[in-house]
Write a protein that holds these residues in place. Structure first.
Motif, PDB file in Angstrom:
ATOM      1  N   LEU A   1      77.168  -6.012 -21.891  1.00  0.00           N
ATOM      2  CA  LEU A   1      77.230  -7.351 -21.297  1.00  0.00           C
ATOM      3  C   LEU A   1      78.397  -7.407 -20.329  1.00  0.00           C
ATOM      4  O   LEU A   1      79.503  -6.961 -20.657  1.00  0.00           O
ATOM      5  CB  LEU A   1      77.408  -8.406 -22.389  1.00  0.00           C
ATOM      6  CG  LEU A   1      77.398  -9.868 -21.944  1.00  0.00           C
ATOM      7  CD1 LEU A   1      76.002 -10.278 -21.486  1.00  0.00           C
ATOM      8  CD2 LEU A   1      77.866 -10.782 -23.080  1.00  0.00           C
TER       9      LEU A   1
ATOM     10  N   HIS B   1      85.918 -16.351 -21.912  1.00  0.00           N
ATOM     11  CA  HIS B   1      85.726 -17.105 -20.670  1.00  0.00           C
ATOM     12  C   HIS B   1      87.056 -17.666 -20.164  1.00  0.00           C
ATOM     13  O   HIS B   1      87.357 -17.589 -18.962  1.00  0.00           O
ATOM     14  CB  HIS B   1      84.740 -18.248 -20.898  1.00  0.00           C
ATOM     15  CG  HIS B   1      83.349 -17.777 -21.195  1.00  0.00           C
ATOM     16  ND1 HIS B   1      82.323 -18.652 -21.506  1.00  0.00           N
ATOM     17  CD2 HIS B   1      82.797 -16.543 -21.223  1.00  0.00           C
ATOM     18  CE1 HIS B   1      81.202 -17.953 -21.709  1.00  0.00           C
ATOM     19  NE2 HIS B   1      81.477 -16.676 -21.548  1.00  0.00           N
TER      20      HIS B   1
ATOM     21  N   MET C   1      83.534 -15.617 -27.423  1.00  0.00           N
ATOM     22  CA  MET C   1      83.198 -15.765 -26.015  1.00  0.00           C
ATOM     23  C   MET C   1      83.909 -16.945 -25.359  1.00  0.00           C
ATOM     24  O   MET C   1      84.193 -16.917 -24.172  1.00  0.00           O
ATOM     25  CB  MET C   1      81.690 -15.881 -25.842  1.00  0.00           C
ATOM     26  CG  MET C   1      80.930 -14.615 -26.238  1.00  0.00           C
ATOM     27  SD  MET C   1      81.617 -13.090 -25.520  1.00  0.00           S
ATOM     28  CE  MET C   1      81.327 -13.366 -23.782  1.00  0.00           C
TER      29      MET C   1
ATOM     30  N   LYS D   1      79.685 -16.343 -15.464  1.00  0.00           N
ATOM     31  CA  LYS D   1      78.318 -15.847 -15.550  1.00  0.00           C
ATOM     32  C   LYS D   1      78.283 -14.640 -16.490  1.00  0.00           C
ATOM     33  O   LYS D   1      79.253 -13.898 -16.596  1.00  0.00           O
ATOM     34  CB  LYS D   1      77.802 -15.436 -14.172  1.00  0.00           C
ATOM     35  CG  LYS D   1      77.726 -16.583 -13.173  1.00  0.00           C
ATOM     36  CD  LYS D   1      77.223 -16.089 -11.815  1.00  0.00           C
ATOM     37  CE  LYS D   1      77.165 -17.229 -10.802  1.00  0.00           C
ATOM     38  NZ  LYS D   1      76.706 -16.753  -9.470  1.00  0.00           N
ATOM     39  N   GLU D   2      77.146 -14.488 -17.158  1.00  0.00           N
ATOM     40  CA  GLU D   2      76.936 -13.337 -18.027  1.00  0.00           C
ATOM     41  C   GLU D   2      75.644 -12.647 -17.624  1.00  0.00           C
ATOM     42  O   GLU D   2      74.651 -13.301 -17.328  1.00  0.00           O
ATOM     43  CB  GLU D   2      76.849 -13.772 -19.498  1.00  0.00           C
ATOM     44  CG  GLU D   2      78.104 -14.431 -20.034  1.00  0.00           C
ATOM     45  CD  GLU D   2      77.962 -14.839 -21.497  1.00  0.00           C
ATOM     46  OE1 GLU D   2      76.898 -14.521 -22.086  1.00  0.00           O
ATOM     47  OE2 GLU D   2      78.881 -15.452 -22.044  1.00  0.00           O
ATOM     48  N   ARG D   3      75.696 -11.324 -17.620  1.00  0.00           N
ATOM     49  CA  ARG D   3      74.462 -10.572 -17.357  1.00  0.00           C
ATOM     50  C   ARG D   3      74.459  -9.285 -18.160  1.00  0.00           C
ATOM     51  O   ARG D   3      75.494  -8.670 -18.383  1.00  0.00           O
ATOM     52  CB  ARG D   3      74.307 -10.266 -15.855  1.00  0.00           C
ATOM     53  CG  ARG D   3      75.343  -9.356 -15.244  1.00  0.00           C
ATOM     54  CD  ARG D   3      75.079  -9.183 -13.756  1.00  0.00           C
ATOM     55  NE  ARG D   3      76.123  -8.446 -13.058  1.00  0.00           N
ATOM     56  CZ  ARG D   3      76.143  -7.139 -12.899  1.00  0.00           C
ATOM     57  NH1 ARG D   3      75.151  -6.396 -13.401  1.00  0.00           N
ATOM     58  NH2 ARG D   3      77.129  -6.549 -12.227  1.00  0.00           N
TER      59      ARG D   3
ATOM     60  N   ARG E   1      76.965  -7.102 -26.655  1.00  0.00           N
ATOM     61  CA  ARG E   1      76.366  -8.133 -27.489  1.00  0.00           C
ATOM     62  C   ARG E   1      75.226  -7.469 -28.237  1.00  0.00           C
ATOM     63  O   ARG E   1      74.194  -7.160 -27.667  1.00  0.00           O
ATOM     64  CB  ARG E   1      75.861  -9.314 -26.661  1.00  0.00           C
ATOM     65  CG  ARG E   1      75.204 -10.407 -27.494  1.00  0.00           C
ATOM     66  CD  ARG E   1      74.835 -11.597 -26.629  1.00  0.00           C
ATOM     67  NE  ARG E   1      76.032 -12.319 -26.192  1.00  0.00           N
ATOM     68  CZ  ARG E   1      76.013 -13.242 -25.236  1.00  0.00           C
ATOM     69  NH1 ARG E   1      74.883 -13.514 -24.582  1.00  0.00           N
ATOM     70  NH2 ARG E   1      77.129 -13.863 -24.905  1.00  0.00           N
TER      71      ARG E   1
ATOM     72  N   VAL F   1      80.641 -10.078 -18.329  1.00  0.00           N
ATOM     73  CA  VAL F   1      81.019 -11.485 -18.191  1.00  0.00           C
ATOM     74  C   VAL F   1      81.917 -11.594 -16.969  1.00  0.00           C
ATOM     75  O   VAL F   1      82.887 -10.850 -16.838  1.00  0.00           O
ATOM     76  CB  VAL F   1      81.755 -11.989 -19.447  1.00  0.00           C
ATOM     77  CG1 VAL F   1      81.968 -13.495 -19.365  1.00  0.00           C
ATOM     78  CG2 VAL F   1      80.996 -11.624 -20.711  1.00  0.00           C
TER      79      VAL F   1
ATOM     80  N   HIS G   1      86.111  -9.642 -14.161  1.00  0.00           N
ATOM     81  CA  HIS G   1      84.950  -9.250 -14.956  1.00  0.00           C
ATOM     82  C   HIS G   1      85.421  -8.625 -16.264  1.00  0.00           C
ATOM     83  O   HIS G   1      86.478  -7.990 -16.323  1.00  0.00           O
ATOM     84  CB  HIS G   1      84.084  -8.231 -14.203  1.00  0.00           C
ATOM     85  CG  HIS G   1      83.751  -8.630 -12.796  1.00  0.00           C
ATOM     86  ND1 HIS G   1      82.625  -9.359 -12.466  1.00  0.00           N
ATOM     87  CD2 HIS G   1      84.419  -8.418 -11.623  1.00  0.00           C
ATOM     88  CE1 HIS G   1      82.602  -9.555 -11.160  1.00  0.00           C
ATOM     89  NE2 HIS G   1      83.688  -8.998 -10.627  1.00  0.00           N
TER      90      HIS G   1
END
Length: 509
Positions: A491, A466, A462, A501-503, A486, A493, A481
């Motif tokens: 996921l 990033h 990760m 940001k991660e969601r 995960r 990123v 993006h």
């Protein structure tokens, strides 16, 4: 005047051995372009090695850093460059002037193995054999950009490009060009005779049954389907694009010089890709031939101990690491023994009697023919996938290992053949790099860039992910993006120019 014509002549004794070793290699069936050797001091050899084997590259701090690492490693006795050869026509190789004669003989025999592999292996067939000149041209162009736009600006842009250099499609050079969809011919009919351009597909029915067969709900469904298909056709790219660098060259808001620099990085990435794809095979093939030539034809009695020391140092297996020289050499030997003994074909594959398999020998004598065939067609992934056997893994004491957090140490996880093979193939797929593709250049209709990670055994680190998104943002100038996984959850990123940001993504449907 191209640079390889300025290679200095070898010392007389070394040249005599070069001529003899070259003839021995050809007599054994090796086929290679003309190969020139040059003797260099250790600091000059480190400089060339830092440039990837080329006399010159475009100016960048990366080469200086690599030179310092090589120089310090040599000075402190941690490593030593014995051979360096590049894939060009003619082939260029370098010898270290402080090497003993046995070292120089070994290196020349090894180099002719590499030269044969470069010329004949399929995965090198699309490389630029005149890359020596191309590298010099790249260097001249970058220097002109630095003179005009400033060294700092150009070097910072190269930093961004180099961080993305693995985002190419290594199979692209071997695929036929994708044909553009056919253009519809324009109709000469008047508009009123062409019909409704937005008409949706209808089921065939007699006129009096049409309103019952083609109901309003059915037509709405067909209209929605047509709109979805139209939207998909307009999606950019129309299908996931694995050559991310090419997509950025064609679509990112870059200036002309930036586009040229990105193309330089991409060209060189494609040139070096086959070397990464065939590391085990290439080094194994060269080691096979230096071993055969040295032990059968070249060594004299006084050199045997020194040769054994050099060879064993190259092929030793260190704990937790794969040595491509060792695995490649032993697997080529394994294939040769199998085909000499007739251990192939349906009868062999279906035999489950271990004693019969161990004693199997039909005197087929096809080993040498087979290894030349393997050298021609395979890369590391297909090489191991097709020829790795349980017997080979047992002979070489291969196993998988994992970290045990309770004991706080690495321990053997499995000696099972399937687990070993799967682990090796995962490490080699896409040169051990995660597979990233451009999914959508207009993500959520905001002109943002969406990439996807194809999970094929190589997990994302990760921290690197990033950093990659930040550098993609520097080229795309809009949020970027990356869709990945995960565990069992999707996921997303994202980098919006300020923060990452991660969601967790909701499952479709």
């Amino acid at each position: 005047m191209i640079q390889y014509l300025h290679v200095r002549a070898l010392p007389p004794e070394l040249n005599v051995w070069r001529e003899r070793i070259e003839q021995l290699a050809r007599d054994h069936g090796l086929d290679f372009h003309d190969t020139f050797f040059e003797v260099l001091s250790y600091d000059k050899l480190n400089e060339v090695a830092a440039y990837g084997g080329f006399p010159t590259r475009y100016p960048h701090w990366r080469w200086g850093m690599q030179y310092e690492q090589l120089s310090k490693s040599y000075t402190y006795g941690l490593s030593k460059i014995y051979e360096l050869v590049i894939n060009t026509d003619p082939c260029i190789a370098y010898l270290l002037e402080t090497n003993e004669m046995v070292d120089q003989k070994l290196v020349m025999a090894h180099v002719y193995g590499h030269a044969d592999f470069f010329k004949n292996n399929f995965w090198f067939s699309r490389t630029n054999r005149k890359m020596l000149d191309q590298m010099a041209n790249h260097a001249a162009r970058v220097r002109r950009y630095q003179d005009h736009f400033g060294q700092t600006q150009v070097e910072e842009f190269i930093d961004v490009c180099l961080s993305l250099e693995n985002l190419i499609d290594v199979h692209r050079p071997f695929r036929p060009d994708v044909q553009a969809p056919p253009v519809r011919a324009q109709s000469d009919l008047p508009d009123e005779l062409i019909g409704d351009a937005e008409a949706v597909p209808r089921m065939a029915a007699k006129e009096y049954m049409d309103e019952y067969v083609n109901t309003a709900d059915y037509l709405d469904q067909q209209r929605a389907k047509a709109e979805a298909e139209a939207a998909q056709a307009q999606r950019h790219p129309a299908s996931p694009e694995r050559d991310v660098l090419l997509f950025l060259m064609e679509n990112a808001p870059l200036t002309r010089w930036q586009r040229n620099v990105l193309s330089i990085v991409r060209d060189e990435a494609y040139y070096f890709a086959p070397q990464a794809m065939t590391k085990i095979m290439n080094e194994g093939w060269a080691s096979y031939w230096h071993t055969r030539l040295m032990t059968r034809h070249i060594l004299d009695d006084s050199e045997v101990i020194d040769y054994a020391d050099r060879h064993s140092g190259t092929t030793v297996m260190h704990r937790g690491r794969i040595n491509p020289y060792k695995i490649g050499l032993e697997l080529f030997r394994h294939i040769e023994r199998r085909w000499d003994a007739g251990q192939f074909g349906r009868e062999w594959e279906t035999c489950d009697d271990m004693a019969a398999r161990a004693a199997w020998d039909t005197k087929a004598g096809k080993g040498m023919e087979k290894i030349f065939e393997v050298r021609k067609h395979h890369n590391d992934v297909t090489f191991l996938d097709e020829f790795l056997t349980p017997e080979f893994c047992a002979e070489q004491k291969l196993f998988t290992f994992e970290h045990n957090p309770k004991a706080n140490e690495w321990q053997i996880a499995s000696r099972e053949f399937d687990a070993i093979k799967q682990k090796l193939l995962f490490q080699l797929t896409n040169m051990g790099q995660p597979i990233i593709e451009v999914e959508d250049a207009n993500f959520e209709n905001r002109g943002e860039l969406l990439l996807t990670h194809r999970d094929e055994g190589v997990e994302l680190e990760m921290g690197y992910a990033h950093a990659t998104l930040r550098n993609l943002y520097a080229l795309w100038k809009r949020p970027t993006h990356l869709a990945t996984r995960r565990g069992d959850k999707g996921l997303l990123v994202s980098f919006d120019g300020k923060q990452v940001k991660e969601r967790v993504m909701k499952a479709a449907g």
